[in-house]
Structures are given as C-alpha cells and as structure tokens.
Motif scaffolding. Structure first.
Motif: not given
Length: 256
Positions: A24-28, A61-69, A72-76
């Motif tokens: 997950h952290q790597e994908a973020v 992990p990619v899906r979870e990375a989307f939520r993390t980002l 952070e305001g980087l992804v909608s």
C-alpha cells in the motif's frame, strides 16, 4: 553488516514477500511521485488494473492508495467508482502555504536553539546540492533537495506535535510547490530566499530566521494566486482570439 553499518536481515527474512501495508505504501509513493512530477496531469483517469500491472501488485493496495491520496487532495473519488487526478485548487493551496509557513516559522525558531552541529552540516550539504540543481535547471532534484531542507529544519525543532501537524499538511503543499517553480522568476526568488534562510540558521539568528521563513511561504502563496490570475487571463485571450477568428470556443475556456 551492510554498508550502512546495520546488520543485514537473515536470508529467510529477506526472502519474505512484502506485507500488505508495505505494498500500500509503495503504491502511494509511486502514484504521489507521478502526480507531483506532472506525469499524471489534472483530470487524468486512474485505473486500478493498469496501475496494479504497472507496479506488479494486486488491485487492493492500489485501491487503498487512491483513498489515501484522496485524503491528501491529490486524487478525486467520483461517482461510479471513477478516480482521477484532482485539479489543483489554487486558492486552497495558497491558504495551505500560509498555514505551513506559520508552522515552519515556529519550527525554524526552535531549530535555531536545538539543531545539532551534525544537522547543520547536513543542511549545508543539502544547500550545496540545491544550488547545483538550480544552476543546471534540474527541477526534480532541486525540489527533492528543497523538501529535504524543510524536513530537516522541522525535525530539528525536536517538537513531535509540530512535526505531526506539518506532515499532515505537507502533501497538499508539495503539489503547489511543484506548480510555483514552473514560474522561472519565482523559482529564482525562492532560491535566493533559501540562501538567506541558510545563512540565518548558521548564525542561529532565531528572529531573522522566523521572519524569513514566514516571508518565504507568503511569497509562495502570492505566486500561486498570481499564476491563477494569469491562467484566467490566458483563457480569456483564447476565447477572444477564437471569437475574432470565428472559431467556436473550446469547452471550459470561457474564462470563468
């Protein structure tokens, strides 16, 4: 021991597959870097399958990375599970710069008292790196050296609560910082401001350093607002030129 002076993990531990949290952290990290570098422009759709294949990991992990980002305001995150790179809200970014400037102003004042000789030496090395990258116009490396300098100053404040608040705001400010350095004049001014900040830290002049740090961020916020105004002007001119040539205006180019 490895070259860092730390004991290398035993073979059986080194051979263990990456844990879910690590993936997950790597994908973020990878997605954040691509967005900040502009490789994924605002409005770009993001697809789990494509990135899971590109990163060599499952879709989770990619899906979870989307939520993390998104946090952070980087992804909608849009309806129907649509995900795209967020458009930069320049006014919100300028406001984040103002708040971050206040935090780093306090951190700088504390760092003047608490920064160790070793940390000062590292700071000078980073300043030399940044100068070299500025002279060669190596923008990605310049921005990384810039980030490390700010991080070192905040960490040197030795105030865990301040560091936590700073880390929460940092992702939103980083994208704005990448945008602001596209303006060559602002990049040059910011570099000169960093030289003054470095000199004040070497003198351990807490009052001057606190003022310089706050001004540094205030100038960055003003630059973002100026670029927003210029972008609106460019859109209006494109609309006027289209009207003069008889061409229909492009979608979203009304200048509003």
């Amino acid at each position: 021991m490895n070259r860092t002076g730390k004991n290398a993990p035993p073979p059986e531990e080194a051979a263990k597959p990456a844990r879910k949290g690590d993936r997950h952290q790597e994908a973020v990290r990878l997605l954040r870097r691509m967005i900040l570098a502009g490789d994924l422009p605002p409005g770009e759709p993001l697809r789990e399958v494509a990135f899971s294949e590109q990163f060599g990991m499952s879709r989770t992990p990619v899906r979870e990375a989307f939520r993390t980002l998104a946090g952070e305001g980087l992804v909608s995150l849009l309806p129907n599970r649509t995900v795209q790179v967020a458009h930069l809200d320049e006014e919100a970014a300028a406001e984040v710069f103002t708040v971050l400037g206040a935090l780093e102003s306090l951190a700088a004042r504390l760092a003047c008292k608490r920064m160790t000789p070793e940390q000062l030496e590292i700071l000078s090395e980073l300043q030399e790196d940044m100068e070299r990258y500025f002279e060669t116009r190596d923008r990605p490396r310049y921005l990384e050296a810039n980030r490390l300098i700010h991080e070192l100053i905040v960490e040197s404040s030795a105030n865990p609560s301040l560091l936590l608040a700073w880390r929460l705001l940092l992702p939103r400010a980083e994208r704005a910082r990448h945008v602001s350095t596209l303006d060559h004049d602002r990049w040059a001014d910011a570099f000169e401001e960093h030289k003054q900040i470095h000199a004040a830290l070497l003198r351990r002049d807490a009052a001057a350093l606190s003022r310089l740090m706050e001004e540094h961020f205030d100038n960055g916020a003003a630059s973002i607002r100026h670029e927003t105004k210029q972008a609106r002007a460019r859109k209006r001119m494109a609309a006027y030129d289209g009207a003069a040539s008889g061409e229909p205006p492009e979608p979203g180019r009304s200048g509003k």
